[in-house]
Design an enzyme around this catalytic site. Structure first.
Site, PDB file in Angstrom:
ATOM      1  N   ASP A 124       0.857  -1.184   0.000  1.00  7.27           N
ATOM      2  CA  ASP A 124       0.000   0.000   0.000  1.00  7.27           C
ATOM      3  C   ASP A 124       0.894   1.234   0.000  1.00  7.27           C
ATOM      4  O   ASP A 124       1.980   1.215   0.592  1.00  7.27           O
ATOM      5  CB  ASP A 124      -0.906   0.022   1.236  1.00  7.27           C
ATOM      6  CG  ASP A 124      -2.010  -1.011   1.176  1.00  7.27           C
ATOM      7  OD1 ASP A 124      -2.394  -1.424   0.063  1.00  7.27           O
ATOM      8  OD2 ASP A 124      -2.516  -1.399   2.244  1.00  7.27           O
ATOM      9  N   ASP A 138      -6.973  -1.671  -4.511  1.00  4.36           N
ATOM     10  CA  ASP A 138      -8.011  -1.327  -3.541  1.00  4.36           C
ATOM     11  C   ASP A 138      -8.985  -0.308  -4.129  1.00  4.36           C
ATOM     12  O   ASP A 138     -10.201  -0.389  -3.910  1.00  4.36           O
ATOM     13  CB  ASP A 138      -7.404  -0.741  -2.267  1.00  4.36           C
ATOM     14  CG  ASP A 138      -6.519  -1.705  -1.518  1.00  4.36           C
ATOM     15  OD1 ASP A 138      -6.683  -2.933  -1.684  1.00  4.36           O
ATOM     16  OD2 ASP A 138      -5.652  -1.230  -0.756  1.00  4.36           O
TER      17      ASP A 138
END
Length: 162
Positions: A124, A138
């Site tokens: 991330d 995501d």
């Protein structure tokens, strides 16, 4: 074997934009994650006051839930992928919004699944400082989910009007 190959080619031809979009999402997700792995330092990089690039190795789900739940999350992602693939014909009957939403979810799930299997965590790096750090996959899972729900509600509303 030839019949199956012919059916696959026909299907790919009919859904070429969806296949291209899914492949593009996967490519964009992989590229950004590789760049994050290679170039993001251990401290955040401020792009502007409200947006930073922050490298995070996420072993859980959204919002830090299920930390170190990689095995279960791999199973969940596989179940989602299998469901979308097995239900594709039915999903197509609900219209373009559901088709595109399903492709976005599928591509995002495949992108994060790849990370979980190969790295043991999801990379991330997109950090708006008011939301947990996330990635391209995501984003497409969320957008796809919203498209799916909105399309089904719109379709359901039209059905009730008749």
């Amino acid at each position: 074997m030839r019949k199956a190959w012919r059916q696959l080619c026909t299907w790919l031809g009919q859904h070429r934009w969806l296949v291209a979009a899914g492949a593009g999402i996967l490519l964009l997700d992989r590229l950004t994650k590789v760049l994050a792995l290679m170039y993001l330092p251990q401290h955040p990089v401020a792009v502007c006051p409200f947006f930073h690039l922050t490298y995070v190795e996420n072993t859980g789900a959204a919002f830090g839930m299920m930390k170190n739940g990689n095995f279960l999350l791999i199973f969940v992602m596989l179940a989602i992928i299998v469901y979308i693939a097995a239900s594709w014909r039915e999903l197509c009957s609900y219209g373009k919004g559901v088709q595109w939403g399903s492709v976005f979810i599928l591509a995002g799930a495949l992108g994060n699944l790849y990370d979980r299997i190969t790295l043991g965590f999801v990379v991330d790096f997109l950090d708006f400082r008011v939301w947990p750090v996330f990635n391209v996959a995501d984003s497409f899972i969320t957008i796809g989910g919203c498209m799916l729900v909105m399309s089904l509600f719109i379709r359901h509303g039209k059905r009730e009007e008749k």
